[in-house]
Motif scaffolding. Structure first.
Motif, PDB file in Angstrom:
ATOM      1  N   LEU A  76      63.391  22.716 -14.465  1.00 15.98           N
ATOM      2  CA  LEU A  76      64.619  22.771 -15.255  1.00 15.98           C
ATOM      3  C   LEU A  76      64.643  21.696 -16.339  1.00 15.98           C
ATOM      4  O   LEU A  76      64.252  20.558 -16.101  1.00 15.98           O
ATOM      5  CB  LEU A  76      65.817  22.592 -14.331  1.00 15.98           C
ATOM      6  N   ARG A  77      65.107  22.094 -17.542  1.00 21.48           N
ATOM      7  CA  ARG A  77      65.219  21.138 -18.643  1.00 21.48           C
ATOM      8  C   ARG A  77      66.342  21.588 -19.592  1.00 21.48           C
ATOM      9  O   ARG A  77      66.815  22.728 -19.518  1.00 21.48           O
ATOM     10  CB  ARG A  77      63.899  20.996 -19.379  1.00 21.48           C
ATOM     11  N   PRO A  78      66.776  20.691 -20.478  1.00 18.37           N
ATOM     12  CA  PRO A  78      67.844  21.049 -21.415  1.00 18.37           C
ATOM     13  C   PRO A  78      67.480  22.306 -22.210  1.00 18.37           C
ATOM     14  O   PRO A  78      66.323  22.517 -22.567  1.00 18.37           O
ATOM     15  CB  PRO A  78      67.931  19.820 -22.331  1.00 18.37           C
ATOM     16  N   GLY A  79      68.503  23.133 -22.458  1.00 16.77           N
ATOM     17  CA  GLY A  79      68.313  24.379 -23.188  1.00 16.77           C
ATOM     18  C   GLY A  79      68.146  25.571 -22.269  1.00 16.77           C
ATOM     19  O   GLY A  79      68.265  26.710 -22.706  1.00 16.77           O
ATOM     20  N   ASP A  80      67.868  25.337 -20.983  1.00 14.68           N
ATOM     21  CA  ASP A  80      67.723  26.445 -20.042  1.00 14.68           C
ATOM     22  C   ASP A  80      69.089  27.049 -19.736  1.00 14.68           C
ATOM     23  O   ASP A  80      70.128  26.428 -19.928  1.00 14.68           O
ATOM     24  CB  ASP A  80      67.062  25.973 -18.741  1.00 14.68           C
TER      25      ASP A  80
END
Length: 173
Positions: A76-80
């Motif tokens: 998981l990372r930003p923008g998901d």
């Protein structure tokens, strides 16, 4: 030199493209904090942020329009995009007077954007950008605006969360 030409080949790095896309998605959603996007639905915010950032959107009402499935616990990372199904999060917090305050957030069918992931000492906290969230029965003017929440996946007591990584569209904006 006569008959000579210069050929320049530019190769795009897919990982960098994905990171740039993610940054644009988060920026578009954060710019709407406190505002109502579209019809105020949770998918309205996600769709608009992805579209404005140049991400590919599919057709239909399944989860698949949001991109490629990723493991929410590891990748998981930003923008998901997170899709919640019958999820409940129970947060307990000890107050100064010793009492324990318990808050439960239920997300029957909900979609949100990840704006930050904090992994420390084996724990993970996910910062979400979403709308149409809050206490049932609360005023729609408060629920149907873009909000920032932080959730702890270890506090999920029921339901499922599926994560998707948005894909670049045919042309970015």
């Amino acid at each position: 030199m006569p008959g000579c030409c210069l050929l320049l080949i530019v190769l795009a790095v897919p990982e960098q493209d994905a990171m740039d896309l993610a940054a644009r998605i988060v920026a578009r959603a954060e710019a709407k904090l406190g505002e109502r996007v579209g019809d105020g639905s949770c998918s309205g915010l996600v769709s608009e942020a992805l579209r404005e950032a140049g991400a590919r959107l599919g057709a239909g009402d399944s989860d698949q329009p949001w991109g490629r499935a990723v493991d929410p616990s590891e990748q998981l990372r930003p923008g998901d995009v997170l899709v919640f199904r019958d999820a409940a999060f129970v947060h307990r917090e000890r107050q100064r007077n010793g009492a324990v305050r318990t808050t439960t957030a239920r997300m029957e069918r909900h979609v949100a954007l990840v704006s930050a992931v904090d992994r420390q000492a084996g724990a993970m906290r996910i910062t979400l950008l979403h709308q149409n969230a809050g206490r049932p029965g609360a005023n729609d003017d408060r629920r149907q605006v873009v909000q920032r929440w932080v959730i702890d996946p270890s506090e999920m007591t029921e339901g499922t969360v599926t994560a998707y990584r948005p894909l670049p569209g045919d042309s970015t904006q």
